[in-house]
Design a protein around this motif. Sequence first.
Motif, short mmCIF file in Angstrom:
data_model
loop_
_atom_site.label_atom_id
_atom_site.label_comp_id
_atom_site.label_asym_id
_atom_site.label_seq_id
_atom_site.Cartn_x
_atom_site.Cartn_y
_atom_site.Cartn_z
N CYS A 438 -2.01 -3.59 7.58
CA CYS A 438 -1.29 -2.40 7.14
C CYS A 438 -2.23 -1.20 7.04
N ALA A 439 -1.81 -0.09 7.63
CA ALA A 439 -2.48 1.20 7.40
C ALA A 439 -1.81 1.78 6.17
N SER A 440 -2.57 1.93 5.09
CA SER A 440 -1.95 2.23 3.81
C SER A 440 -2.62 3.41 3.12
N THR A 441 -1.79 4.28 2.55
CA THR A 441 -2.35 5.45 1.84
C THR A 441 -2.64 5.14 0.38
N SER A 442 -2.54 3.86 -0.01
CA SER A 442 -2.77 3.50 -1.41
C SER A 442 -4.27 3.51 -1.72
N ASN A 443 -4.64 2.90 -2.84
CA ASN A 443 -6.01 3.05 -3.31
C ASN A 443 -6.82 1.76 -3.36
N ARG A 444 -6.19 0.65 -3.08
CA ARG A 444 -6.94 -0.62 -3.16
C ARG A 444 -6.65 -1.51 -1.98
N ASN A 445 -7.73 -2.08 -1.44
CA ASN A 445 -7.62 -2.98 -0.29
C ASN A 445 -8.05 -4.38 -0.67
N PHE A 446 -7.93 -4.70 -1.98
CA PHE A 446 -8.37 -6.01 -2.46
C PHE A 446 -7.64 -7.14 -1.75
N VAL A 447 -8.26 -8.30 -1.77
CA VAL A 447 -7.64 -9.52 -1.24
C VAL A 447 -6.27 -9.70 -1.90
N GLY A 448 -5.23 -9.80 -1.09
CA GLY A 448 -3.90 -10.09 -1.62
C GLY A 448 -3.22 -8.94 -2.32
N ARG A 449 -3.83 -7.77 -2.32
CA ARG A 449 -3.27 -6.64 -3.08
C ARG A 449 -1.84 -6.27 -2.62
N GLN A 450 -1.62 -6.28 -1.32
CA GLN A 450 -0.30 -5.88 -0.82
C GLN A 450 0.60 -7.10 -0.57
N GLY A 451 0.19 -8.23 -1.13
CA GLY A 451 0.90 -9.49 -0.92
C GLY A 451 -0.12 -10.52 -0.47
#
Lengths: 488, 195
Positions: A438-451
């Motif tokens: 995912c190309a995401s404008t959010s603030n965290r790319n942690f493991v599992g952050r977006q699911g």
Amino acid sequence: MESMRTGRPQTLYEKIWDAHVVDRRPDGTCLIYIDRHLIHEVTSPQAFEGLRTVGRTVRRPDLMLAVPDHNLPTTARVDPQGRSVAVADPQSAQQLALLRKNAAQYGIRYFDATAPEQGIVHVVGPEQGFTLPGATLVCGDSHTASHGALGALAFGIGTSEIEHVLATQTLLLKSSKKLEVRIEGSLGFGVGPKDVILQIVAQLGAAGGSGFVAEYTGSTIRDMSIEGRLTVANMAIEHGARSGLIAPDEKTYAYLRGRPMAPKDHAWEAALAWWRTLPSDPGATYDKRLLIDAGTIAPNVTWGTNPEDVTPITGSVPDPEQFADDSRRDAARRSLDYMGLVPHRRMEDIGIEHVFIGSCTNSRIEDLRAAAAVLQGRKISSRIRQAMAVPGSGLVKRQAEEEGLDRIFIESGFQWREPGCSACLGMNPDRIPAGERCASTSNRNFVGRQGPGSRTHLLSPAMAAAAAVTGRLADVRELMGNARELTP
Amino acid sequence: MKPISKVEGRAYPWGAKNVDTDVIISAQWLKTISRRGLGKGAFESLRAQPGNIFDDPRYAGAPILIAGDNFGCGSSREHAAWALADMGIEAVLAPSFSDIFSGNAFKNGILTVTLPQPAIDRLIEVTKNHEIIVDLETMTVTSNLGDVFPFAIDAFRRQCLLQGLDEIGLTLSMESAIDDHEHMTAQDRPWLSAA
Ligand code: SF4
């Protein structure tokens, strides 16, 4: 004012701190008064429960504002018959119902899921004028630093601290060291506030601001809109600082004037007079400084599972072996494994399946405009399985619709959603499937952050739009540059 | 809060850096409305991997966790501290902690002890086979191999932990000072007194 009293130049942070000390212990711990408290459904239930268990009450419900955002699905909240749609997930529904109930029981102002003012807490606060310069503001959410963009001393707190604020309107705190991040110069074409903060996080590192309150200064920050400043301050926590501050100025006052909860008439004039004394005095000192030349910042994108894993879009995936530090090398190896990437792969060759434009970092009107400018007259790539545009609040959504931005998103192939945290974190139905990118404008790319298993690349709204159009991580400058040549 | 003066026993000799609270307890577990029962979700993504330290029988039920720099970074979720407490962790040792996490841990009676990296490295070695003692009275971490690592801790926090004091109760005893501050604000900055 404070500086005249102590006779020593003070920073913005020191001035706000001094104005809120209720009590100072010999060891330097201070009881600090909290002017504003934002509450959402996820971190507050146990705090209210704690109060009830010991028979305490809420001291100043009038200084609080409760808004559901994290769990709320971003699909239609009212059905065609005008009835509100029930939240399917029973646990989410329970948390949401509890927020409503707690707000009602203690007389806390509350925006329900269908209210036009509802949105992500950090978008709603500034927008309502709830956030004010020189105020102390807390919320049970680590991105509370956002509000520092207006010159509020704002920071995230845990649930026990929420309970403490509910009961006492104060917090026991130790003052932090002072960090100045100065950015000077103008940003290049296609480079925006998100690229600035990603650059700062990259240069300071994830823990570089730990124990500090950051103040962002310099001409680049002064030239930025309030929306842009909110994007920068939002990610202070990603370089370890609990708060990020920006001195209030005429832009801040123009932004706040007339907002529903901002002071009016005489109160406005009095507030203004105080706010003008807040910016750091000339000669005020900081414990640590970072200087960045805005001209050196390119559109940035992350490659790993920590927000400090940043590279310009023109760069490539680093080779973990290049990191001198053992643990950084290990982390990079694990990141690449999780992200399904190999060293030296050009960032622009990385294909993506999802695009998420939203979150408290980038869901305000200017963010939507920046993405729409790229999407206008274009279609998203056939590679993209899902592209979502999620406004940060009902008011942002309405304004975007008045400007016709929703049409641009929808015609290009984006979904146009209801406001909420959405795919920023895997707590509501908006998730990125395992192994997909995912190309995401959010603030965290942690493991599992977006699911679970999701792979996140953080970038700006314009860059996210460029990724949607090309189906890969792409340099928005090239995309837009070519377009300008085509239509002279 | 239960008073705490000493934590004694096995430790997870881990040492991983930048462990964020999403790793300690993932977002799926945040939908609870209780402070209890989160231990089974702790370190879920790590526990999915065979041979992970948390399911190693040698360390089962250890009350101490040895971590790396910047432990507990990321989201402010107190669920991370609740999850650790629920899995039986009473003390975490690391070279540094995120501010929010150590505050949350303290409020839930978990000791966070900051030690220099060489001490952490040594303790990781020691705890593979030996128990250690984290003593809040003497402010030392010791092993029966003769190791003694002194640590510093905020005096107020130490006192609260040793006596099991409730922070909200302490603050409420200062109510008149809070009233005074509110009166002053109402006079000098009335717009702040009402949102
Ligand atoms: S949008 Fe994301 S970062 Fe912002 S408050 Fe919601 S979950 Fe937290």
